[in-house]
Enzyme design. Structure first.
Site, PDB file in Angstrom:
ATOM      1  N   ARG A 183      -0.580  -9.281  13.272  1.00 54.57           N
ATOM      2  CA  ARG A 183      -1.042  -8.229  12.358  1.00 54.57           C
ATOM      3  C   ARG A 183      -1.933  -8.828  11.260  1.00 54.57           C
ATOM      4  O   ARG A 183      -2.929  -8.237  10.866  1.00 54.57           O
ATOM      5  CB  ARG A 183       0.155  -7.476  11.767  1.00 54.57           C
TER       6      ARG A 183
ATOM      7  N   LYS B 296       0.838  -1.207   0.000  1.00 57.19           N
ATOM      8  CA  LYS B 296       0.000   0.000   0.000  1.00 57.19           C
ATOM      9  C   LYS B 296       0.878   1.264   0.000  1.00 57.19           C
ATOM     10  O   LYS B 296       0.663   2.172  -0.786  1.00 57.19           O
ATOM     11  CB  LYS B 296      -0.922   0.019   1.236  1.00 57.19           C
TER      12      LYS B 296
ATOM     13  N   ARG C 206      -9.828   0.445   8.572  1.00 56.41           N
ATOM     14  CA  ARG C 206      -9.391  -0.901   8.909  1.00 56.41           C
ATOM     15  C   ARG C 206     -10.465  -1.689   9.630  1.00 56.41           C
ATOM     16  O   ARG C 206     -10.253  -2.839   9.951  1.00 56.41           O
ATOM     17  CB  ARG C 206      -8.196  -0.799   9.842  1.00 56.41           C
TER      18      ARG C 206
ATOM     19  N   ARG D  86      11.042  -0.853  11.310  1.00 52.88           N
ATOM     20  CA  ARG D  86       9.915  -0.588  12.199  1.00 52.88           C
ATOM     21  C   ARG D  86       9.876  -1.571  13.361  1.00 52.88           C
ATOM     22  O   ARG D  86      10.154  -2.753  13.190  1.00 52.88           O
ATOM     23  CB  ARG D  86       8.604  -0.677  11.408  1.00 52.88           C
TER      24      ARG D  86
ATOM     25  N   ARG E 101      11.908  -5.385   5.110  1.00 49.44           N
ATOM     26  CA  ARG E 101      11.688  -3.960   4.814  1.00 49.44           C
ATOM     27  C   ARG E 101      12.554  -3.045   5.689  1.00 49.44           C
ATOM     28  O   ARG E 101      12.739  -3.285   6.870  1.00 49.44           O
ATOM     29  CB  ARG E 101      10.217  -3.650   5.067  1.00 49.44           C
TER      30      ARG E 101
HETATM   31  P1  AP5 Z   1       4.887  -1.653   1.825  1.00 47.26           P
HETATM   32  O1  AP5 Z   1       4.521  -0.817   0.640  1.00 47.26           O
HETATM   33  O2  AP5 Z   1       5.671  -1.006   2.909  1.00 47.26           O
HETATM   34  O3  AP5 Z   1       3.564  -2.385   2.415  1.00 47.26           O
HETATM   35  P2  AP5 Z   1       2.303  -1.800   3.162  1.00 47.26           P
HETATM   36  O4  AP5 Z   1       1.092  -2.457   2.583  1.00 47.26           O
HETATM   37  O5  AP5 Z   1       2.322  -0.296   3.167  1.00 47.26           O
HETATM   38  O6  AP5 Z   1       2.566  -2.426   4.580  1.00 47.26           O
HETATM   39  P3  AP5 Z   1       2.527  -1.883   6.072  1.00 47.26           P
HETATM   40  O7  AP5 Z   1       3.223  -2.884   6.912  1.00 47.26           O
HETATM   41  O8  AP5 Z   1       3.012  -0.458   6.133  1.00 47.26           O
HETATM   42  O9  AP5 Z   1       1.017  -1.951   6.346  1.00 47.26           O
HETATM   43  P4  AP5 Z   1       0.370  -2.053   7.696  1.00 47.26           P
HETATM   44  O10 AP5 Z   1      -1.027  -1.938   7.222  1.00 47.26           O
HETATM   45  O11 AP5 Z   1       0.675  -3.184   8.567  1.00 47.26           O
HETATM   46  O12 AP5 Z   1       1.047  -0.853   8.506  1.00 47.26           O
HETATM   47  P5  AP5 Z   1       0.487   0.548   9.023  1.00 47.26           P
HETATM   48  O13 AP5 Z   1       1.634   1.460   9.121  1.00 47.26           O
HETATM   49  O14 AP5 Z   1      -0.716   0.952   8.252  1.00 47.26           O
HETATM   50  O15 AP5 Z   1       5.648  -2.969   1.280  1.00 47.26           O
HETATM   51  C1  AP5 Z   1       6.228  -3.882   2.184  1.00 47.26           C
HETATM   52  C2  AP5 Z   1       7.619  -4.316   1.664  1.00 47.26           C
HETATM   53  O16 AP5 Z   1       7.452  -5.093   0.472  1.00 47.26           O
HETATM   54  C3  AP5 Z   1       8.531  -3.143   1.279  1.00 47.26           C
HETATM   55  O17 AP5 Z   1       9.853  -3.435   1.662  1.00 47.26           O
HETATM   56  C4  AP5 Z   1       8.422  -3.049  -0.246  1.00 47.26           C
HETATM   57  O18 AP5 Z   1       9.632  -2.590  -0.821  1.00 47.26           O
HETATM   58  C5  AP5 Z   1       8.107  -4.478  -0.644  1.00 47.26           C
HETATM   59  N1  AP5 Z   1       7.171  -4.569  -1.766  1.00 47.26           N
HETATM   60  C6  AP5 Z   1       6.112  -3.760  -2.024  1.00 47.26           C
HETATM   61  N2  AP5 Z   1       5.470  -4.147  -3.151  1.00 47.26           N
HETATM   62  C7  AP5 Z   1       6.139  -5.253  -3.600  1.00 47.26           C
HETATM   63  C8  AP5 Z   1       5.969  -6.127  -4.735  1.00 47.26           C
HETATM   64  N3  AP5 Z   1       4.970  -5.955  -5.609  1.00 47.26           N
HETATM   65  N4  AP5 Z   1       6.844  -7.158  -4.864  1.00 47.26           N
HETATM   66  C9  AP5 Z   1       7.858  -7.368  -3.949  1.00 47.26           C
HETATM   67  N5  AP5 Z   1       8.076  -6.560  -2.890  1.00 47.26           N
HETATM   68  C10 AP5 Z   1       7.214  -5.516  -2.707  1.00 47.26           C
HETATM   69  O19 AP5 Z   1      -0.039   0.134  10.493  1.00 47.26           O
HETATM   70  C11 AP5 Z   1       0.834  -0.167  11.545  1.00 47.26           C
HETATM   71  C12 AP5 Z   1       0.037  -0.279  12.844  1.00 47.26           C
HETATM   72  O20 AP5 Z   1      -0.568   0.984  13.144  1.00 47.26           O
HETATM   73  C13 AP5 Z   1      -1.125  -1.277  12.839  1.00 47.26           C
HETATM   74  O21 AP5 Z   1      -0.701  -2.574  13.155  1.00 47.26           O
HETATM   75  C14 AP5 Z   1      -2.043  -0.669  13.905  1.00 47.26           C
HETATM   76  O22 AP5 Z   1      -1.615  -0.966  15.200  1.00 47.26           O
HETATM   77  C15 AP5 Z   1      -1.869   0.820  13.694  1.00 47.26           C
HETATM   78  N6  AP5 Z   1      -2.856   1.400  12.753  1.00 47.26           N
HETATM   79  C16 AP5 Z   1      -2.588   2.023  11.573  1.00 47.26           C
HETATM   80  N7  AP5 Z   1      -3.730   2.416  10.976  1.00 47.26           N
HETATM   81  C17 AP5 Z   1      -4.742   2.025  11.791  1.00 47.26           C
HETATM   82  C18 AP5 Z   1      -6.165   2.113  11.710  1.00 47.26           C
HETATM   83  N8  AP5 Z   1      -6.765   2.693  10.631  1.00 47.26           N
HETATM   84  N9  AP5 Z   1      -6.894   1.588  12.714  1.00 47.26           N
HETATM   85  C19 AP5 Z   1      -6.309   1.018  13.789  1.00 47.26           C
HETATM   86  N10 AP5 Z   1      -4.980   0.882  13.940  1.00 47.26           N
HETATM   87  C20 AP5 Z   1      -4.190   1.389  12.936  1.00 47.26           C
END
Ligand code: AP5
Ligand code: ZN
Length: 217
Positions: A172, A13, A88, A161, A127
């Protein structure tokens, strides 16, 4: 244009949102990034969110919804936004519908990035990001051109992270399947859900997303 990128942790994402910001002039709104900034600043929200995030669980809806409502009211998102990591839960999606209706801001697309759970562990564990400019990398899929040096800014320090430990990924993913996956039928019923093969290589994923969005304005 306003859109949501929906998908499990590590689906890509953030990676795709950054590309769309540059290409389409949209603003990425990542609730994960916003929460990590709150944790770093030691704010009240940060104190409440830190322990929850470190367990791989979701931060309470009330906190997130208030944070998001404030963010979409800011003028820099008026040109269009990409929601990354929000909503979410179904209550978050319902709250978003109300906020956007209130501001007469339509939601054009919800794009699901579909990736197998097994691939996600690998993506998350590999990552890392530049500590200065925030550019994202992966040990295997997107290493810097010169080992240890950021392609974008030349900095030599990187961070990982706190919640990217392999043992937290299961929690997660569990939160995603139980609390976030119900959003797929929610948006399908609104007729705005589109699906992309997130297992494909990054440029191919970007191509599929752009095919949905149409030509760059
Ligand atoms: P990347 O693009 O970083 O993936 P992402 O989908 O953004 O993953 P996140 O881990 O950031 O999502 P998340 O939803 O867990 O985290 P968030 O910060 O929202 O890609 C991942 C890796 O793969 C990278 O190294 C990239 O280079 C590689 N890659 C990408 N595309 C690829 C491809 N096609 N092929 C190969 N490699 C690829 O949330 C963190 C925490 O915050 C949650 O656990 C929760 O506690 C809290 N939180 C955040 N938002 C909320 C909410 N709305 N409600 C409640 N809690 C929340
Ligand atoms: Zn950098």
């Amino acid at each position: 244009m306003n859109l949501i990128l929906l998908g499990p942790p590590g689906a890509g994402k953030g990676t795709q949102a950054k590309r769309l910001e540059d290409r389409y002039g949209l603003k990425q709104i990542s609730t994960g990034d916003m929460l990590r900034a709150e944790v770093r600043s030691g704010s009240e929200i940060g104190l409440q969110a830190k322990a929850v995030m470190e367990r791989g669980e979701l931060v309470p809806d009330a906190i997130i919804i208030a944070m998001l409502a404030e963010r979409v009211a800011q003028p820099d998102v008026a040109q269009g936004f990409i929601l990354d990591g929000f909503p979410r839960t179904v209550p978050q999606a319902e709250a978003l519908d109300l906020v956007l209706r209130d501001k007469a801001m339509p939601l054009h697309h919800v794009i699901e990035l579909q990736v197998d759970d097994a691939a996600l562990v690998d993506r998350i564990a590999g990552r890392f990001t530049c500590a200065r400019c925030g550019e994202g990398y992966h040990d295997q899929y997107k290493p810097p051109a010169q080992a240890g040096v950021c392609d974008q800014c030349g900095h030599t320090g990187f961070t990982r992270r706190a919640d990217d430990k392999a043992e937290l990924v299961a929690a997660r993913l569990d939160a995603y399947h139980r609390q976030t996956a119900p959003l797929l039928p929610y948006y399908a019923a609104q007729g705005i859900l589109r699906v992309v093969d997130g297992m494909a290589e990054m440029n191919e994923v970007a191509r599929q997303v752009e095919a949905i969005l149409g030509p760059v304005p």
